[in-house]
Enzyme design. Structure first.
Site, PDB file in Angstrom:
ATOM      1  N   VAL A  59       0.850  -1.187   0.000  1.00  0.00           N
ATOM      2  CA  VAL A  59       0.000   0.000   0.000  1.00  0.00           C
ATOM      3  C   VAL A  59       0.888   1.240   0.000  1.00  0.00           C
ATOM      4  CG1 VAL A  59      -1.764   1.295   1.263  1.00  0.00           C
ATOM      5  CG2 VAL A  59      -1.817  -1.203   1.289  1.00  0.00           C
ATOM      6  N   ALA A 104       4.387   4.109   3.024  1.00  0.00           N
ATOM      7  CA  ALA A 104       3.930   2.873   2.392  1.00  0.00           C
ATOM      8  C   ALA A 104       4.067   1.735   3.399  1.00  0.00           C
ATOM      9  CB  ALA A 104       4.768   2.571   1.153  1.00  0.00           C
ATOM     10  N   LYS A 105       3.510   0.605   3.089  1.00  0.00           N
ATOM     11  CA  LYS A 105       3.709  -0.597   3.903  1.00  0.00           C
ATOM     12  C   LYS A 105       3.412  -1.806   3.040  1.00  0.00           C
ATOM     13  CE  LYS A 105       4.849  -1.422   8.195  1.00  0.00           C
ATOM     14  NZ  LYS A 105       5.773  -0.579   8.983  1.00  0.00           N
ATOM     15  N   GLY A 106       4.082  -2.907   3.336  1.00  0.00           N
ATOM     16  CA  GLY A 106       3.800  -4.142   2.620  1.00  0.00           C
ATOM     17  C   GLY A 106       3.679  -5.271   3.618  1.00  0.00           C
TER      18      GLY A 106
END
Ligand code: NAD
Length: 416
Positions: A59, A104-106
């Protein structure tokens, strides 16, 4: 907390701060929603020949201030909503530190304990391939998070480099030094926590030198923070890890605990010159500064009232629940919020990226001095906002962050 609740908390925080800042509704909508959300399902064949399909996410919340940046989490409980909330918090963390990134992050829904190193490498490489349409050294730069580490970052960097046909060190941070990692990165978060603690303590007329400090969590963040607190002349009276804590009102020898007990059989609980305490007792010990540096939601409405510390410096992400926040604020406890206190990690990740792009590497002293300067500047800005708006430090930090992101969004205008 479920992912949906975490996301609701993040959105509620943004709503309240936007109202305080008088941000108009349209602009508020733009920054409340993630710019991109990618959900991927990918198959892996394991060492025993069996096939499993994994779900993962990347995201990107907001890229108005620069490329997006945020960790990759490997954990069985992740979902799209939690990943989105974490991406949003990364936007605020980068904006408070005033480094040119969005958040962001994953994440991948996986229990890493079930798999061999070779299988984890396969999962990492295939996930990297799936999200390669989003990540890039100028676009979106991952880093380690829960369940991932420098080795995982090396595999991501290698996979992206194989796709390009040349080495792309700037595509991830938190890499080993041998692959373009930065000096000082490992200690950066704990170091930043202590700079933040020392600066914020002035607000309470406390000097870190001579202050009584308690640290929950004795890993990367907590262990380093405890060592540096002792170096600064603080008396560290209590520390803990997942198995429990140790307490000595006269002070513990942190170097002994760190090098002779932590990570060994029996762990810090074997340390002789101290009384054993549980993790919940540890949080309620008599001290000036409490540094939660383990898990989220450790201080909630059930124990907030019994916290004796004058200040809490959040080394962990989200250690204080919103209801505990209210109780502690009413009691006059100064809380240095996570997006400020533990931003040292992303600040030195930024330094790593800058060094990778320039192919020119700095000495550790230079990294530490630059980190310290950024932490002090961020802290000073937040303290100023806190006094100006007569609010708590978390609200002040969010106000600075949201203001910076809203301003950048407005200046860029809406395309087309
Ligand atoms: P780590 O795995 O190195 O250390 C975690 C420590 O917490 C260990 O000592 C573990 O034993 C202890 N712990 C686990 N469960 C516990 C419990 N129930 N009670 C007390 N202690 C417990 O992790 P870390 O990198 O030090 O991260 C700690 C926190 O800081 C996390 O919330 C993480 O998201 C946050 N954080 C880390 C970084 C970073 O750069 N490492 C940056 C920002 C935020």
């Amino acid at each position: 907390m479920s992912g949906i609740k975490v996301l609701q908390t993040a959105q509620e925080q943004l709503k309240q701060v936007s109202e305080k800042l008088g941000i108009d509704e349209g602009l508020c909508k733009v920054i409340a929603l993630p710019k991109r959300q990618l959900r991927v399902n990918f198959p892996i064949i394991f060492d025993n020949g069996e096939l499993e399909v994994f779900e993962g996410y990347r995201v990107q919340h907001n890229s108005c201030r620069g490329p997006t940046k945020g960790g990759i989490r490997f954990h069985p409980d992740v979902d799209m909503e939690e990943t989105t909330a974490l991406a949003m918090w990364m936007t605020w963390k980068c904006a408070v530190a005033n480094i040119p990134y969005g958040g962001a992050k994953g994440s991948v829904k996986v229990d890493t304990k079930r798999f061999s190193k070779r299988e984890l490498e396969k999962i990492t490489r295939r996930f990297t391939n799936e999200i390669s349409i989003l990540i890039g050294e100028r676009e979106d730069i991952p880093a380690p998070d829960v369940g991932t580490n420098a080795q995982v970052m090396s595999w991501i960097m290698d996979t992206a480099s194989m796709q390009k046909g040349y080495t792309v060190p700037g595509i991830v941070t938190g890499k080993p030094i041998a692959l373009g990692g930065s000096e000082g990165r490992v200690e950066a978060t704990g170091r930043g926590v202590i700079v933040a603690a020392e600066e914020a303590a002035k607000e309470k007329n406390i000097s870190l030198h001579g202050a009584k400090v308690v640290v929950q969590g004795f890993g990367n963040v907590g262990g380093v923070a405890a060592k540096l607190a002792q170096d600064h002349g603080a008396t560290v009276v209590g520390v803990s890890d997942a198995r429990g804590g140790v307490y000595n009102p006269k002070g513990l020898d942190i170097y002994d605990l760190y090098y002779k007990y932590a990570g060994r059989d029996g762990g810090i609980q074997n340390y002789k010159d101290a009384e054993k305490v549980t993790n919940s007792e540890l949080l309620e010990l008599d001290c000036d500064i409490l540094i939660p540096a383990a898990l989220s939601n450790q201080i909630d409405e059930n124990n907030a009232d019994r916290i004796k510390a004058k200040m809490i410096v959040e080394g962990a992400n989200g250690p204080t629940t919103p209801s505990a926040d209210r109780i502690l604020n009413d009691k006059g406890v100064l809380i240095v919020p996570d997006i400020l206190a533990n931003s040292g990690g992303v600040v030195v990740s930024y330094f790593e990226w800058v060094q990778d792009l320039a192919h020119f590497f700095w000495e550790e002293n230079e990294v530490n001095n630059k980190l310290s300067r950024i932490m002090k500047q961020s802290l000073a800005g937040v303290v100023h906002m806190m006094h100006e708006h007569k609010c708590d430090m978390r609200t002040a930090a969010l106000m600075i962050a949201v203001h910076r992101v809203a301003e950048a969004t407005k200046l860029r205008g809406i395309f087309p």
